[in-house]
Design a protein around this motif. Sequence first.
Motif, PDB file in Angstrom:
ATOM      1  N   LEU A  95      64.023  70.151  88.745  1.00 23.82           N
ATOM      2  CA  LEU A  95      62.841  70.621  89.461  1.00 23.82           C
ATOM      3  C   LEU A  95      63.232  71.320  90.757  1.00 23.82           C
ATOM      4  CD1 LEU A  95      59.816  70.847  89.964  1.00 23.82           C
ATOM      5  CD2 LEU A  95      59.871  68.518  90.865  1.00 23.82           C
ATOM      6  N   ALA A  96      64.158  70.731  91.507  1.00 25.71           N
ATOM      7  CA  ALA A  96      64.594  71.335  92.767  1.00 25.71           C
ATOM      8  C   ALA A  96      65.203  72.717  92.532  1.00 25.71           C
ATOM      9  CB  ALA A  96      65.595  70.427  93.463  1.00 25.71           C
ATOM     10  N   ALA A  97      65.998  72.855  91.492  1.00 24.40           N
ATOM     11  CA  ALA A  97      66.605  74.148  91.169  1.00 24.40           C
ATOM     12  C   ALA A  97      65.532  75.168  90.797  1.00 24.40           C
ATOM     13  CB  ALA A  97      67.612  73.994  90.042  1.00 24.40           C
ATOM     14  N   ALA A  98      64.537  74.748  90.042  1.00 28.03           N
ATOM     15  CA  ALA A  98      63.457  75.651  89.639  1.00 28.03           C
ATOM     16  C   ALA A  98      62.629  76.077  90.849  1.00 28.03           C
ATOM     17  CB  ALA A  98      62.570  74.977  88.597  1.00 28.03           C
ATOM     18  N   VAL A  99      62.353  75.149  91.751  1.00 32.03           N
ATOM     19  CA  VAL A  99      61.590  75.483  92.964  1.00 32.03           C
ATOM     20  C   VAL A  99      62.391  76.467  93.813  1.00 32.03           C
ATOM     21  CG1 VAL A  99      60.710  74.557  95.141  1.00 32.03           C
ATOM     22  CG2 VAL A  99      60.216  73.384  93.006  1.00 32.03           C
ATOM     23  N   PHE A 100      63.677  76.208  94.006  1.00 28.34           N
ATOM     24  CA  PHE A 100      64.521  77.118  94.782  1.00 28.34           C
ATOM     25  C   PHE A 100      64.511  78.513  94.166  1.00 28.34           C
ATOM     26  CE2 PHE A 100      68.546  79.250  95.507  1.00 28.34           C
ATOM     27  CZ  PHE A 100      68.594  79.267  96.888  1.00 28.34           C
ATOM     28  N   GLU A 101      64.705  78.602  92.874  1.00 28.99           N
ATOM     29  CA  GLU A 101      64.733  79.904  92.205  1.00 28.99           C
ATOM     30  C   GLU A 101      63.389  80.610  92.332  1.00 28.99           C
ATOM     31  OE1 GLU A 101      65.367  81.824  87.790  1.00 28.99           O
ATOM     32  OE2 GLU A 101      66.195  79.844  88.202  1.00 28.99           O
ATOM     33  N   TRP A 102      62.283  79.885  92.182  1.00 30.42           N
ATOM     34  CA  TRP A 102      60.957  80.489  92.295  1.00 30.42           C
ATOM     35  C   TRP A 102      60.755  81.068  93.693  1.00 30.42           C
ATOM     36  CZ3 TRP A 102      56.427  79.786  95.082  1.00 30.42           C
ATOM     37  CH2 TRP A 102      55.292  80.414  94.576  1.00 30.42           C
ATOM     38  N   CYS A 138      63.600  84.008  94.302  1.00 33.85           N
ATOM     39  CA  CYS A 138      63.591  85.149  93.382  1.00 33.85           C
ATOM     40  C   CYS A 138      62.216  85.777  93.188  1.00 33.85           C
ATOM     41  CB  CYS A 138      64.151  84.728  92.023  1.00 33.85           C
ATOM     42  SG  CYS A 138      65.864  84.202  92.125  1.00 33.85           S
ATOM     43  N   TRP A 139      61.165  85.036  93.456  1.00 33.34           N
ATOM     44  CA  TRP A 139      59.838  85.607  93.252  1.00 33.34           C
ATOM     45  C   TRP A 139      59.027  85.628  94.542  1.00 33.34           C
ATOM     46  CZ3 TRP A 139      54.772  84.415  93.944  1.00 33.34           C
ATOM     47  CH2 TRP A 139      53.869  85.331  93.421  1.00 33.34           C
ATOM     48  N   TYR A 140      58.815  84.498  95.147  1.00 32.41           N
ATOM     49  CA  TYR A 140      57.885  84.405  96.275  1.00 32.41           C
ATOM     50  C   TYR A 140      58.353  85.204  97.484  1.00 32.41           C
ATOM     51  CZ  TYR A 140      54.861  82.478  99.850  1.00 32.41           C
ATOM     52  OH  TYR A 140      53.968  82.342 100.867  1.00 32.41           O
ATOM     53  N   ASN A 141      59.538  84.959  97.989  1.00 32.67           N
ATOM     54  CA  ASN A 141      59.987  85.644  99.195  1.00 32.67           C
ATOM     55  C   ASN A 141      60.116  87.154  99.035  1.00 32.67           C
ATOM     56  OD1 ASN A 141      59.938  83.483 100.924  1.00 32.67           O
ATOM     57  ND2 ASN A 141      62.084  82.982 100.642  1.00 32.67           N
ATOM     58  N   PRO A 142      60.679  87.676  97.948  1.00 35.98           N
ATOM     59  CA  PRO A 142      60.802  89.128  97.837  1.00 35.98           C
ATOM     60  C   PRO A 142      59.464  89.862  97.717  1.00 35.98           C
ATOM     61  CG  PRO A 142      62.335  88.051  96.347  1.00 35.98           C
ATOM     62  CD  PRO A 142      61.427  86.995  96.887  1.00 35.98           C
ATOM     63  N   PHE A 143      58.425  89.218  97.203  1.00 38.06           N
ATOM     64  CA  PHE A 143      57.170  89.917  96.952  1.00 38.06           C
ATOM     65  C   PHE A 143      56.036  89.523  97.893  1.00 38.06           C
ATOM     66  CE2 PHE A 143      59.659  90.155  93.112  1.00 38.06           C
ATOM     67  CZ  PHE A 143      59.650  91.524  92.895  1.00 38.06           C
TER      68      PHE A 143
END
Length: 57
Positions: free
Chosen positions: A17-24, A27-32
């Motif tokens: 879960l921690a890895a998935a949250v970090f990736e989200w 990779c998605w939230y911060n760049p957009f």
Amino acid sequence: MQLELLNTKKWSTRAELAAAVFEWIECWYNPFRRHSSIGMLSPVAFEERHRASPPTS
């Protein structure tokens, strides 16, 4: 995040879960996500706008 990530599956471990949250986030939230410090543009849009502009001297 709740709808787009957390509710999409049953997580086996906290590490998964921690890895998935970090990736989200990275990779998605911060760049957009739009930022007020760069004219309410996303970092991706800001970089594209300035990459296309000729350099000023």
